[in-house]
Write an enzyme that holds these catalytic residues in place. Sequence first.
Site, PDB file in Angstrom:
ATOM      1  CE  LYS A 183     -22.744  44.660  -8.314  1.00  0.00           C
ATOM      2  NZ  LYS A 183     -21.504  45.390  -7.973  1.00  0.00           N
TER       3      LYS A 183
ATOM      4  CE  LYS B 203     -20.504  41.952 -11.861  1.00  0.00           C
ATOM      5  NZ  LYS B 203     -19.531  43.057 -11.903  1.00  0.00           N
TER       6      LYS B 203
END
Length: 152
Positions: free
Chosen positions: A44, A46
Amino acid sequence: MKTVLTYGTFDLFHIGHLNILKRLKAQGDRLIVGVSTDDFNAIKGKRPIVPFDQRIEIVRSIRFVDEAIPEESWEQKREDIRKYNVDVFGIGEDWKGKFDDLEDEVEVIYLPRTTGVSTTEMKRVLSEFDERHVESLKNTLDTLSQIVKELS
Ligand code: C2G
């Protein structure tokens, strides 16, 4: 028994996370939360501060949450919907429209986010504090070395 399903990273758990889980639980009788693993967060883009095993334990402990499962891929949603007999998929409106493809299996809802709080903002404040803290330590050291010099 109406089952609601959602997913998220839930890093540095804050009131925005609590509010969305509270609102989602209010949509049914059972709330299942997929917590993004550290590997999936890398996909993602992140980098959570809090490791997965702690993030899922915190989410699992929230009274609105009936079950917490690992989220390991974008694609697992359909499988989870069938596995847990889900009626409603819900998530914050920052994802509006992104999961409409699930509408053939479940009701898809996007709920308002809580303004004024975000993990990104919390990380920025923490890093700023860290810099200022280092700065003040450095100043103290300079003052101390000055005193030592004058005393010697
Ligand atoms: N949220 C919110 N208000 C905030 C911050 C977050 O309502 N101030 C909601 C988000 O909309 C999301 C949930 O809290 O529904 C979790 O947010 P994140 O941890 O940022 O999760 P995200 O990265 O959006 O992961 O497959 C779906 C993804 O895993 C969603």
